[in-house]
Design an enzyme around this catalytic site. Structure first.
Site, mmCIF file in Angstrom:
data_model
loop_
_atom_site.group_PDB
_atom_site.id
_atom_site.type_symbol
_atom_site.label_atom_id
_atom_site.label_comp_id
_atom_site.label_asym_id
_atom_site.label_seq_id
_atom_site.Cartn_x
_atom_site.Cartn_y
_atom_site.Cartn_z
ATOM 1 N N LYS A 97 0.857 -1.185 0.000
ATOM 2 C CA LYS A 97 0.000 0.000 0.000
ATOM 3 C C LYS A 97 0.893 1.235 0.000
ATOM 4 C CE LYS A 97 -4.248 0.894 2.510
ATOM 5 N NZ LYS A 97 -4.731 0.796 3.885
HETATM 6 C C1 E4P Z 1 -8.017 1.273 4.060
HETATM 7 O O1 E4P Z 1 -7.360 0.886 3.123
HETATM 8 C C2 E4P Z 1 -7.925 2.631 4.624
HETATM 9 O O2 E4P Z 1 -6.669 2.853 5.184
HETATM 10 C C3 E4P Z 1 -9.028 2.813 5.631
HETATM 11 O O3 E4P Z 1 -10.237 2.383 5.038
HETATM 12 C C4 E4P Z 1 -9.151 4.229 6.159
HETATM 13 O O4 E4P Z 1 -10.310 4.327 6.955
HETATM 14 P P1 E4P Z 1 -10.576 5.559 7.949
HETATM 15 O O5 E4P Z 1 -10.776 6.782 7.125
HETATM 16 O O6 E4P Z 1 -11.814 5.161 8.681
HETATM 17 O O7 E4P Z 1 -9.363 5.661 8.837
#
Ligand code: E4P
Length: 221
Positions: A84
């Site tokens: 990621k």
């Molecule tokens: C997933 O890949 C993201 O990092 C995550 O969904 C972020 O979610 P949040 O905005 O609730 O922290």
């Protein structure tokens, strides 16, 4: 639509896997911080044993070399790791280099369709627009999902839209209707998707009626 679990909590991942609905997992530094206790590597390896689907491991370096070093390390942990990488000028370069090396990437922190288009061009296999964080600042996050799905479809881009920052069951329905290829969901929202007051009430009533019928039959026998 594939369903990923947005967590680093092993128990939650095991539960969703048992339900037969788990297609992959996304983690990030915040989710790791919530569980802690052991190394990020160890958690990633454990998750990869539970699901054969893509498991996203997020880099924290902000420079290209640092991202490459962290990503190559993650990619060696298990075959289903997806690195990621945040949306940035350095992130684009790193994703392009990872693509050349055959390492799959998930571009995170996408807030516009243009950012998603660039990440797709750089070779990201997953594009993660953050729906909830846009909603938080009074913008309709689902618009980015709809736009990116259209762009990917129109231009036949070899990538998938992953609706991220999902906060409610309604987000999941909307993402599915928008044609999002994937949505990553916190365990709590997954549970909310399972339940409905009439379903839960119906289960209790059927059990009660069944027991009543059996008792009446036994009394007659
Ligand atoms: C997933 O890949 C993201 O990092 C995550 O969904 C972020 O979610 P949040 O905005 O609730 O922290």
């Amino acid at each position: 639509m594939k369903i990923f679990l947005d967590t680093a909590d092993i128990d939650e991942i095991r539960t969703a896997a048992r339900w037969g609905i788990l297609d992959g997992v996304t983690t990030n530094p915040t989710l790791y911080a919530k569980v802690g206790g052991t190394s990020y590597d160890a958690i990633l390896q454990e998750i990869c044993k539970i699901t054969p689907g893509p498991v996203s491991a997020e880099v924290v370096a902000e420079d290209v070399d640092g991202m490459l070093e962290e990503g190559r390390h993650f990619a060696k942990l298990a075959p289903n790791i997806v690195v990621k990488v945040p949306m940035s000028e350095e992130g684009l370069e790193a994703m392009s280099r990872f693509a050349d090396e055959g390492i799959k990437t998930n571009c995170t922190l996408i807030f516009t369709a243009n950012q998603g288009l660039l990440a797709a061009k750089a070779g990201a296999s997953l594009l993660s627009p953050f729906v909830g964080r846009l909603d938080d600042i009074n913008q309709d996050g689902m618009i980015v999902i709809r736009e990116l799905v259209d762009i990917v479809t129109i231009h036949e881009l070899d990538t998938e839209v992953l609706a991220a920052s999902i906060r409610t069951p309604f987000h999941m329905t909307q993402a599915a209707l928008a044609g999002s290829h994937v949505a990553t969901v916190p365990f709590k929202v997954l549970q909310q998707m399972v339940h409905h007051p009439l379903t839960d009430k119906g289960i209790v009533q059927f059990k009660k009626d069944w027991e009543g019928a059996r008792a009446a039959a036994a009394a007659k026998a």
